[in-house]
Design an enzyme around this catalytic site. Sequence first.
Site, mmCIF file in Angstrom:
data_model
loop_
_atom_site.group_PDB
_atom_site.id
_atom_site.type_symbol
_atom_site.label_atom_id
_atom_site.label_comp_id
_atom_site.label_asym_id
_atom_site.label_seq_id
_atom_site.Cartn_x
_atom_site.Cartn_y
_atom_site.Cartn_z
ATOM 1 N N ASP A 322 0.836 -1.185 0.000
ATOM 2 C CA ASP A 322 0.000 0.000 0.000
ATOM 3 C C ASP A 322 0.880 1.248 0.000
ATOM 4 O OD1 ASP A 322 0.911 0.053 2.697
ATOM 5 O OD2 ASP A 322 -0.798 -1.169 3.311
ATOM 6 N N SER A 323 0.452 2.303 0.684
ATOM 7 C CA SER A 323 1.215 3.551 0.648
ATOM 8 C C SER A 323 2.562 3.446 1.342
ATOM 9 C CB SER A 323 0.396 4.676 1.289
ATOM 10 O OG SER A 323 0.041 4.348 2.615
ATOM 11 N N PHE A 324 2.693 2.526 2.309
ATOM 12 C CA PHE A 324 3.993 2.338 2.940
ATOM 13 C C PHE A 324 5.011 1.800 1.932
ATOM 14 C CE2 PHE A 324 3.574 2.173 7.801
ATOM 15 C CZ PHE A 324 2.618 3.183 7.798
#
Length: 538
Positions: A322-324
């Site tokens: 995801d965004s990580f």
Amino acid sequence: MNRRVAPLVAGLLALTPVVATTPAAQAATGCSVTYSVVNQWQGGFQGSVAITNTGDPWTSWNLTFGFTNGQTLSQGWSGTWAQSGSTVTVTSMSWNGTVANGGTVTTGFLGSWNNSANAAPTSFTVNGTACGGGTSTTTTRPTTTRPTTTGSTTTTRPTTTRPTTTTTPVTTTTTRTTTTTTRTTTTTPVTTTTSTSSGTGVLAQAHTAGRVSDGGSSVQFTWPGTYFEGRFHGTGVGIVLNDSNNDYDVQVDGTTVATLVAPGQTTYWVRNLTDADHTVRLAKRTESPWAAGQFGGFVAASGGSILAKPAARTRQIEFIGDSFTAGYGNMSTSRDCSSTGGVNRNSNADRTFAAMAARSLNADYQLIAWSGLGMVRNYGGMSTDLSFRAYYDQTLQALWNSTVWTPGSWRPQLVVIGLGINDFSTALTSGEKWATTDALIADYRTSYQGFLDTLRSRYGSGTIIVVSATSYGGANLPAAAQQVVTDRNARGDSRVVFWDYTSSSLDFLGCDWHPSLHDEQILSDMLQDYIATLPLTW
């Protein structure tokens, strides 16, 4: 990734916002709202709402407005979004509810429209106080056709807000196909000239491990962190691009010499190098699930030549997340990055823990990552029928002409999965298909096993698959992910392993409480230490 879905388009055109204000004089509660449609495409759009407190401080806020043309909310971020009929409500999160007098909080969303009208809401209320309404300017997504050459143009450009870094005297110039441009890609005024090179045979001259749609003379791509590597002899090199949405880093001989901010249709030149053999690398910094970048190859300066492309590395790592994993806001030094260019300007997928670890291990890599999406549940419970698994096998993510990607020679020895923060970081809301958290956990575990089956079918039994988790996604995530691995091992698949990367050393100073560059380095070191314990034969 649990704070918001990253903006999907970088380098947006300037917008005329809607500002409607209720004066705060003699009133305990007052507000002003700026509503903008920051990007629009066939059937969909991205909206932004900035709320300014003009009255007494808030400890929480609730925004209400109504769509006027049958628009439908898909997903939102930096707030809990809901829609009933035409009415949309947004409630503050625990981390952005406190707003002082004069303070502003920004929230955003993705929506769908009927392609005939997409008018702005005409009224807004915050905590029951009317803030007014108005109209909004929209931008449409540019088409992505390959750059063509035209007659010479000369353009003086203003300085950019992001400095170019060089270790040797390097002149950079940009070739465009239009006679007038305002977009900035260098740190000093430059003169542009038109290239006559065709840039054909892109994949014959440039190495990439990324998912690309090959058009021969150019390739398209959407996934963050996609990179192209080449070699040339001479005093300069041009990079042929067509992308008004994404940001890129240009690296020569291992040093970043320029950052291109939504460069558009251009041939970007790096000049005044020593007359010798050099390497060149182009890396996509930002996310763009609905907008493809287009790379037309490398062009040698006069008297030089493009050399044989670098060989593919024998080590391959696929990062899924995801965004990580995507690098959402990781270059920011404050959690609110609205005053420093927003999320896209502060994101760099090439500086994520994943990319840095792979390069340290001399491995080719893919970042198959999408901010806001989860294994079964997206951030805030939005659009769960379109979770990450719906897009995993796509070449161009959500683009209308995307096809199922064929791995070809891509056979990673290692796959690292980071999905679950969005599944568990926000509380379940009424109307979601899971009545309880236990039901969500059960669905997560079952669906994860199915996803592991997909990876096994694609890459074989020899690939080591790392299921990673962090308590930052909530107390339920590490336990659920650990159980996925335990269940998998019990089925006889011992090459699925668990990595918990929870660390008290992380400052989460990236945009919206995401990992900062400081954190990326710590996570990269942690991951490399963990990989060193795995029975890899590469």
